[in-house]
Design a protein around this motif. Structure first.
Motif, PDB file in Angstrom:
ATOM      1  N   ALA A 262       0.835  -1.199   0.000  1.00 32.23           N
ATOM      2  CA  ALA A 262       0.000   0.000   0.000  1.00 32.23           C
ATOM      3  C   ALA A 262       0.871   1.252   0.000  1.00 32.23           C
ATOM      4  O   ALA A 262       1.845   1.350   0.746  1.00 32.23           O
ATOM      5  CB  ALA A 262      -0.915  -0.015   1.218  1.00 32.23           C
ATOM      6  N   GLN A 263       0.506   2.213  -0.830  1.00 28.84           N
ATOM      7  CA  GLN A 263       1.288   3.440  -0.973  1.00 28.84           C
ATOM      8  C   GLN A 263       0.996   4.445   0.138  1.00 28.84           C
ATOM      9  O   GLN A 263       1.883   5.172   0.581  1.00 28.84           O
ATOM     10  CB  GLN A 263       0.989   4.085  -2.338  1.00 28.84           C
ATOM     11  CG  GLN A 263       1.205   3.178  -3.527  1.00 28.84           C
ATOM     12  CD  GLN A 263       2.661   3.041  -3.908  1.00 28.84           C
ATOM     13  OE1 GLN A 263       3.520   3.762  -3.414  1.00 28.84           O
ATOM     14  NE2 GLN A 263       2.962   2.103  -4.795  1.00 28.84           N
ATOM     15  N   GLY A 264      -0.262   4.510   0.566  1.00 28.65           N
ATOM     16  CA  GLY A 264      -0.660   5.478   1.586  1.00 28.65           C
ATOM     17  C   GLY A 264      -0.925   6.850   0.999  1.00 28.65           C
ATOM     18  O   GLY A 264      -0.427   7.193  -0.070  1.00 28.65           O
ATOM     19  N   VAL A 265      -1.710   7.640   1.705  1.00 23.23           N
ATOM     20  CA  VAL A 265      -2.071   8.960   1.180  1.00 23.23           C
ATOM     21  C   VAL A 265      -0.880   9.909   1.147  1.00 23.23           C
ATOM     22  O   VAL A 265      -0.853  10.856   0.349  1.00 23.23           O
ATOM     23  CB  VAL A 265      -3.235   9.583   1.995  1.00 23.23           C
ATOM     24  CG1 VAL A 265      -4.517   8.782   1.808  1.00 23.23           C
ATOM     25  CG2 VAL A 265      -2.881   9.695   3.463  1.00 23.23           C
ATOM     26  N   GLU A 266       0.118   9.655   1.981  1.00 25.14           N
ATOM     27  CA  GLU A 266       1.302  10.533   1.954  1.00 25.14           C
ATOM     28  C   GLU A 266       1.995  10.464   0.599  1.00 25.14           C
ATOM     29  O   GLU A 266       2.542  11.466   0.118  1.00 25.14           O
ATOM     30  CB  GLU A 266       2.276  10.146   3.064  1.00 25.14           C
ATOM     31  CG  GLU A 266       1.727  10.303   4.475  1.00 25.14           C
ATOM     32  CD  GLU A 266       0.879   9.124   4.927  1.00 25.14           C
ATOM     33  OE1 GLU A 266       0.760   8.137   4.139  1.00 25.14           O
ATOM     34  OE2 GLU A 266       0.328   9.192   6.035  1.00 25.14           O
ATOM     35  N   ARG A 267       1.977   9.309  -0.035  1.00 31.86           N
ATOM     36  CA  ARG A 267       2.601   9.168  -1.349  1.00 31.86           C
ATOM     37  C   ARG A 267       1.826   9.976  -2.399  1.00 31.86           C
ATOM     38  O   ARG A 267       2.425  10.477  -3.355  1.00 31.86           O
ATOM     39  CB  ARG A 267       2.666   7.692  -1.742  1.00 31.86           C
ATOM     40  CG  ARG A 267       3.363   7.397  -3.069  1.00 31.86           C
ATOM     41  CD  ARG A 267       4.823   7.825  -3.085  1.00 31.86           C
ATOM     42  NE  ARG A 267       5.638   7.103  -2.142  1.00 31.86           N
ATOM     43  CZ  ARG A 267       6.258   5.951  -2.413  1.00 31.86           C
ATOM     44  NH1 ARG A 267       6.117   5.372  -3.591  1.00 31.86           N
ATOM     45  NH2 ARG A 267       7.020   5.381  -1.502  1.00 31.86           N
ATOM     46  N   LEU A 268       0.531  10.108  -2.202  1.00 37.50           N
ATOM     47  CA  LEU A 268      -0.243  10.957  -3.111  1.00 37.50           C
ATOM     48  C   LEU A 268       0.273  12.393  -3.069  1.00 37.50           C
ATOM     49  O   LEU A 268       0.423  13.047  -4.106  1.00 37.50           O
ATOM     50  CB  LEU A 268      -1.726  10.927  -2.743  1.00 37.50           C
ATOM     51  CG  LEU A 268      -2.489   9.633  -3.014  1.00 37.50           C
ATOM     52  CD1 LEU A 268      -3.870   9.686  -2.372  1.00 37.50           C
ATOM     53  CD2 LEU A 268      -2.614   9.370  -4.532  1.00 37.50           C
ATOM     54  N   THR A 269       0.541  12.882  -1.874  1.00 35.45           N
ATOM     55  CA  THR A 269       1.065  14.241  -1.726  1.00 35.45           C
ATOM     56  C   THR A 269       2.405  14.378  -2.431  1.00 35.45           C
ATOM     57  O   THR A 269       2.669  15.372  -3.130  1.00 35.45           O
ATOM     58  CB  THR A 269       1.204  14.592  -0.239  1.00 35.45           C
ATOM     59  OG1 THR A 269      -0.074  14.448   0.404  1.00 35.45           O
ATOM     60  CG2 THR A 269       1.707  16.023  -0.061  1.00 35.45           C
ATOM     61  N   GLU A 270       3.252  13.377  -2.278  1.00 36.48           N
ATOM     62  CA  GLU A 270       4.555  13.399  -2.938  1.00 36.48           C
ATOM     63  C   GLU A 270       4.407  13.372  -4.454  1.00 36.48           C
ATOM     64  O   GLU A 270       5.071  14.139  -5.172  1.00 36.48           O
ATOM     65  CB  GLU A 270       5.387  12.206  -2.476  1.00 36.48           C
ATOM     66  CG  GLU A 270       6.762  12.150  -3.118  1.00 36.48           C
ATOM     67  CD  GLU A 270       7.524  10.877  -2.768  1.00 36.48           C
ATOM     68  OE1 GLU A 270       8.663  10.749  -3.250  1.00 36.48           O
ATOM     69  OE2 GLU A 270       6.965  10.027  -2.045  1.00 36.48           O
ATOM     70  N   TRP A 271       3.560  12.480  -4.947  1.00 33.16           N
ATOM     71  CA  TRP A 271       3.364  12.367  -6.396  1.00 33.16           C
ATOM     72  C   TRP A 271       2.842  13.676  -6.985  1.00 33.16           C
ATOM     73  O   TRP A 271       3.285  14.112  -8.046  1.00 33.16           O
ATOM     74  CB  TRP A 271       2.383  11.228  -6.692  1.00 33.16           C
ATOM     75  CG  TRP A 271       2.972  10.013  -7.337  1.00 33.16           C
ATOM     76  CD1 TRP A 271       2.502   9.362  -8.442  1.00 33.16           C
ATOM     77  CD2 TRP A 271       4.119   9.244  -6.931  1.00 33.16           C
ATOM     78  NE1 TRP A 271       3.264   8.262  -8.741  1.00 33.16           N
ATOM     79  CE2 TRP A 271       4.272   8.169  -7.826  1.00 33.16           C
ATOM     80  CE3 TRP A 271       5.033   9.368  -5.881  1.00 33.16           C
ATOM     81  CZ2 TRP A 271       5.298   7.235  -7.708  1.00 33.16           C
ATOM     82  CZ3 TRP A 271       6.050   8.440  -5.760  1.00 33.16           C
ATOM     83  CH2 TRP A 271       6.170   7.401  -6.670  1.00 33.16           C
ATOM     84  N   LYS A 272       1.897  14.309  -6.289  1.00 32.15           N
ATOM     85  CA  LYS A 272       1.333  15.556  -6.807  1.00 32.15           C
ATOM     86  C   LYS A 272       2.399  16.642  -6.861  1.00 32.15           C
ATOM     87  O   LYS A 272       2.438  17.446  -7.803  1.00 32.15           O
ATOM     88  CB  LYS A 272       0.147  15.997  -5.940  1.00 32.15           C
ATOM     89  CG  LYS A 272      -0.622  17.172  -6.549  1.00 32.15           C
ATOM     90  CD  LYS A 272      -1.145  16.814  -7.936  1.00 32.15           C
ATOM     91  CE  LYS A 272      -1.832  17.996  -8.592  1.00 32.15           C
ATOM     92  NZ  LYS A 272      -2.227  17.699  -9.985  1.00 32.15           N
TER      93      LYS A 272
END
Length: 210
Positions: free
Chosen positions: A136-146
């Protein structure tokens, strides 16, 4: 949000779902078909295309880029393994828009090289829908990707539910995608409406009341 017609992105396994979910307000739907004979596959894609046009849906076809070109599908989604074989210049010449899956920094780098119209990151949470070699990537990775992709639309997928969707948007995703949380619900149309409500932003509310 830039470049996508909706913040919710159901993934479906039959063309009929395009009409069912489109009637409830879904404007971006991916048709993901597996293990079908060639003739039946083309017929199902054609049906999905016509239902999408009838209901004002932007249809995204998973994997089958050659058929997408032949049948005039507007949008194609490719996984990393598909990028190995896809004729990207032909896809661009045909005017298809392109989404790509990513699960690591290496895959993101490769995905950005093909100039996609959106980047998907997953699985955000564990999912039992299909076996994956990534955790699982987690929502923190979403912030990084964005932060890394800037204005390019970011799609969150994998273990996303109605309750989890707002946290994905808050973390930086522009769009939230799911399979089970739409088509495996007792009332899929009500579920679409609930997702639309849950992912409304203050800007949406202000526009609606203007």
């Amino acid at each position: 949000m830039t470049g996508l017609p909706s913040r919710i992105y159901p993934v479906v396994d039959r063309a009929d779902w395009v009409a069912t979910l489109g009637q409830a307000g879904a404007k971006l739907i991916q048709l993901r078909l597996k293990d079908m004979p060639a003739e039946a596959l083309v017929e199902e894609i054609r049906k999905g295309r016509e239902l999408a046009r009838a209901h004002g849906v932007c249809l995204v076809l998973n994997d089958y880029w050659r058929i997408a070109i032949d049948e005039g599908i507007d949008f194609i989604h490719l996984g990393q393994e598909d990028l190995d074989e896809a004729d990207l210049p032909a896809i661009r010449r045909a005017g298809l828009r392109l989404g790509v899956s990513t699960h690591s920094h290496e895959e993101l780098h490769r995905g950005l090289e093909v100039r996609p119209d959106y980047v998907a990151l997953g699985p955000v949470w564990p999912t039992k829908l299909k076996k994956m070699p990534w955790g699982a990537q987690g929502v923190e990775r979403l912030t990084e990707w964005k932060r890394l992709i800037g204005d390019l639309p970011l799609v969150a997928i994998g273990g996303v539910t109605l309750a989890r969707a707002p946290s994905c948007l808050a973390a930086g995703a522009d769009c939230v995608s799911a399979v089970s949380d739409f088509i495996r619900m007792p009332d899929p149309q009500a579920q679409v409406r609930a997702w639309l409500q849950a992912t409304r932003t203050k800007e949406d509310t202000e526009k609606a009341s203007a």
